[in-house]
Scaffold this motif. Sequence first.
Motif, mmCIF file in Angstrom:
data_model
loop_
_atom_site.group_PDB
_atom_site.id
_atom_site.type_symbol
_atom_site.label_atom_id
_atom_site.label_comp_id
_atom_site.label_asym_id
_atom_site.label_seq_id
_atom_site.Cartn_x
_atom_site.Cartn_y
_atom_site.Cartn_z
ATOM 1 N N ASN A 136 11.153 -85.917 -18.216
ATOM 2 C CA ASN A 136 10.388 -86.656 -17.640
ATOM 3 C C ASN A 136 9.216 -87.394 -17.443
ATOM 4 O O ASN A 136 8.910 -87.666 -18.668
ATOM 5 C CB ASN A 136 9.209 -84.674 -17.210
ATOM 6 N N TYR A 138 4.723 -87.810 -16.144
ATOM 7 C CA TYR A 138 3.875 -87.730 -14.899
ATOM 8 C C TYR A 138 2.879 -88.838 -15.662
ATOM 9 O O TYR A 138 2.648 -89.092 -16.398
ATOM 10 C CB TYR A 138 3.206 -86.482 -15.482
ATOM 11 N N LEU A 155 13.755 -88.991 -21.727
ATOM 12 C CA LEU A 155 14.115 -89.704 -20.340
ATOM 13 C C LEU A 155 14.111 -91.217 -20.253
ATOM 14 O O LEU A 155 15.321 -91.864 -19.976
ATOM 15 C CB LEU A 155 12.146 -89.622 -19.554
ATOM 16 N N ILE A 273 16.971 -85.907 -14.164
ATOM 17 C CA ILE A 273 16.194 -85.035 -14.496
ATOM 18 C C ILE A 273 16.212 -83.903 -14.124
ATOM 19 O O ILE A 273 16.256 -82.706 -14.527
ATOM 20 C CB ILE A 273 15.202 -85.856 -13.542
ATOM 21 N N GLY A 277 13.622 -80.804 -16.789
ATOM 22 C CA GLY A 277 12.785 -82.047 -17.331
ATOM 23 C C GLY A 277 11.281 -81.280 -17.486
ATOM 24 O O GLY A 277 10.927 -81.064 -17.958
ATOM 25 N N ASP A 278 11.936 -79.762 -18.059
ATOM 26 C CA ASP A 278 11.306 -78.601 -18.885
ATOM 27 C C ASP A 278 10.283 -78.708 -20.016
ATOM 28 O O ASP A 278 10.599 -79.320 -21.098
ATOM 29 C CB ASP A 278 10.904 -77.189 -18.867
ATOM 30 N N MET A 287 2.685 -79.756 -16.353
ATOM 31 C CA MET A 287 3.773 -79.229 -15.229
ATOM 32 C C MET A 287 3.134 -79.911 -14.142
ATOM 33 O O MET A 287 4.627 -79.723 -13.571
ATOM 34 C CB MET A 287 4.518 -78.462 -15.957
ATOM 35 N N CYS A 290 4.248 -83.666 -13.391
ATOM 36 C CA CYS A 290 5.179 -84.335 -13.811
ATOM 37 C C CYS A 290 6.073 -84.804 -12.534
ATOM 38 O O CYS A 290 5.872 -84.016 -11.336
ATOM 39 C CB CYS A 290 6.387 -83.685 -14.753
ATOM 40 N N ASP A 292 9.433 -83.640 -11.986
ATOM 41 C CA ASP A 292 9.856 -82.498 -11.461
ATOM 42 C C ASP A 292 9.068 -81.135 -12.578
ATOM 43 O O ASP A 292 9.270 -80.807 -13.555
ATOM 44 C CB ASP A 292 10.880 -82.096 -11.395
ATOM 45 N N ASN A 293 9.190 -80.156 -11.925
ATOM 46 C CA ASN A 293 8.763 -78.700 -12.482
ATOM 47 C C ASN A 293 9.857 -78.060 -12.333
ATOM 48 O O ASN A 293 9.586 -77.253 -11.366
ATOM 49 C CB ASN A 293 7.262 -78.172 -12.037
#
Length: 327
Positions: A136, A138, A155, A273, A277-278, A287, A290, A292-293
């Motif tokens: 992930n 952000y 990542l 991803i 992605g958590d 989150m 990001c 992806d959540n």
Amino acid sequence: MLPAYGLYTHIRSNEVRSRGLVLGLFVLNVVLAYGLALVVRATGGALPAGAVPGLPAYLRAAWHDLLWAGPLAVAATLVWLFVAFHTHQALIAGVVGARPATRLEAPDLHRLLETLCIARGLPMPALQIVDDPALNAYATGLNAQQYAITVTTGLMAALEPREMRAVLAHELTHIRNDDVRTMMLAVVIAGIFAFAADGAWRADLLRDRIQDGSRRAGALPAMLIGAALIALAWGFSQVTRFALSRTREYVADAGAVELTKDPDALIAALLKISGRGDLARAPAGVMELCVDNPRRGFLGLDATHPPIEHRIDALVRYAGGRLPWGA
């Protein structure tokens, strides 16, 4: 990806709507203040001298309280925002475990981001790394001096250079479009509602006094109306956050393709991803920022991001992207 109106028209309309939604959060603050005033009046049993006990009396008394509580609520929100403006970066980095990414540690990452910033004509944001196997990234910050892009070590290990370039372009588009500032403001303001609702519950305003209040004429309906207003303000604040997040991901994907001219790279990155992605240490508010959540509640109603398969479908249909063989 946005065939009806074009990318820039969509960005402009999205920005107007987003600023209106953030302004609406301040209005919800006043609604919250009135709900709290109504609950306090009903549970405390205090009415102006000469007032006849009943629901209209409690409604008028709470309205009178709002004349000073409303401005106080707005002022408290502004103070909250001022504190968040100066502390949010350190708080997020501390909670998630982000650290500066030096050029010596991540030269390729710096090179990719510098190239994208030159192409877009933007000052380069700071780069940060989180030691986490999740895939992930952000962006954070409220102005050009604060903007930062954070990526996980997971990542960095999983993506090829062109895929990482697409992810960085996605986050840079969020910064260019003011998505980061608007989302962080929405998250910060929405946090007030959760704090106030939780405080009211812990103070036993709604739990232990309903039975006593029900003995006074109009007190129980007033308490229930106040509780409903508190719940309404909290609910709309959450819906606002979700509305801000979902559409912006499509726009950021489109902006990344416009910048890199490589929709296939973004598709490949999103496929890697997806489901991975958590960030274990990241709270819900982080989150939401990001790429992806994956966190979704009941039936996905509180999802802050559109499903990755929908985003990939949009890239294929409108940006000329192609799915990798076997995907």
